[in-house]
Design an enzyme around this catalytic site. Structure first.
Site: not given
Ligand code: NAD
Length: 271
Positions: A37, A60, A87, A157, A161, A192
């Site tokens: 992360d 990253d 993820n 977005y 996706k 989240t």
């Molecule tokens: N929360 C939702 O409603 C939802 C719905 C569908 C899909 N998602 C997907 O789930 C995944 C996780 O998201 P989440 O909801 O847990 O959000 P979150 O913000 O809690 O976690 C995302 C994590 O990704 C890390 N991150 C961001 N850019 C990065 C990079 N360049 N390199 C490495 N790490 C990086 C962030 O620091 C964070 O820890 C994402 O791909 C998101 O698109 C989320």
């Protein structure tokens, strides 16, 4: 015996939300986990909490060097790499004509280029372990419900996706003969930091909780997802239980993609 006993996984975006839930779940199921992360402040304490079974790396996933270092760390610390859970991601939206070049560049690089590069970095190590693994080596992507359907004002977005689903499908066919399975989870709105980040900073915690609860009312099961709901689906796809499953997008959506929703208006019209 856990469902990922002695398997070694990299989880990107493991410092928060879905990735953090997956790191805890995978370790509870017997795996060794490298959390990658960019949020070191949040990621390091999770690795400390999980003890010898987990290590944190600043990754990253847009950076080839960071990705290769994470793979090298998994092999050096735990001896192999069996699972890559791509993820990490960010949200981005707005009216289509107002999307700036910077915004577009950012979301494509984090949500699509990053998982693409991380997968390239991990493939040699996954190949090394795949032939000897029951159920094969596994790559899992977190796409989104916006990877298989759409909603307005989230078009950048949604495009990324959908791109992740294309990446997953193409790769699943390229790697099937090597016993590497490739799948995606497609979460509905999940409680989240990402979702709460879209809310006004002026809102109280109670207002944010109320907004999350309200958005759950439009989901057939009546609630938004929790991170563990998505982590459970990723665990299944990563495990030997899913040994005959590749090229699949698994909605974790409380029924959203089942068909036309029953609404209050429709219920009223039935009397
Ligand atoms: N929360 C939702 O409603 C939802 C719905 C569908 C899909 N998602 C997907 O789930 C995944 C996780 O998201 P989440 O909801 O847990 O959000 P979150 O913000 O809690 O976690 C995302 C994590 O990704 C890390 N991150 C961001 N850019 C990065 C990079 N360049 N390199 C490495 N790490 C990086 C962030 O620091 C964070 O820890 C994402 O791909 C998101 O698109 C989320």
């Amino acid at each position: 015996m856990g469902r990922l006993q002695d398997r070694v996984a990299i989880i990107t975006g493991g410092a928060s939300g879905i990735g953090a839930a997956a790191a805890r779940l995978f370790v509870a199921e017997g795996a060794k986990v490298v959390i990658g992360d960019i949020n070191d402040t949040a990621g390091e304490p999770i690795a400390t909490e999980l003890g010898d079974a987990c290590v944190y790396a600043h990754v990253d996933h847009r950076s080839r060097d960071d990705n290769e270092a994470a793979v090298a760390l998994a092999v050096e610390r735990f001896g192999r790499l069996d699972i890559l859970y791509n993820n990490a991601g960010i949200g981005s939206g707005g009216r289509f004509e107002n999307i700036s070049d910077d915004q577009l560049e950012q979301i494509i690089s984090v949500n699509l280029t990053g998982p693409f590069r991380m997968t390239q970095a991990a493939l040699p190590a996954l190949r090394d372990s795949a032939s000897s693994l029951e159920g094969g080596a596994a790559i899992v992507y977190t796409s989104s419900l916006q990877g298989i359907s759409a909603r307005p004002y989230l078009t950048p977005y949604t495009a990324t996706k959908h791109g992740v689903i294309g990446l997953m499908k193409g790769l699943s066919l390229e790697l099937a003969s090597e016993n590497i399975r490739v799948n995606a989870v497609c979460p509905v709105s999940t409680d989240t930091a990402m979702v709460r980040g879209f809310m006004s900073e002026d809102w109280t915690q109670a207002q944010k909780d109320e907004s999350v609860a309200k958005s759950g009312q439009s989901i057939p099961l009546g609630r938004v997802a929790q991170p563990i709901d998505i982590a459970n689906a990723a665990l299944f796809l990563a495990s030997a239980d899913a040994g005959m499953i590749t090229g699949t997008s698994l909605p974790v959506d409380g029924g959203m993609t089942a068909g036309i929703q029953d609404t209050a208006a429709r219920r009223a019209s039935r009397g």
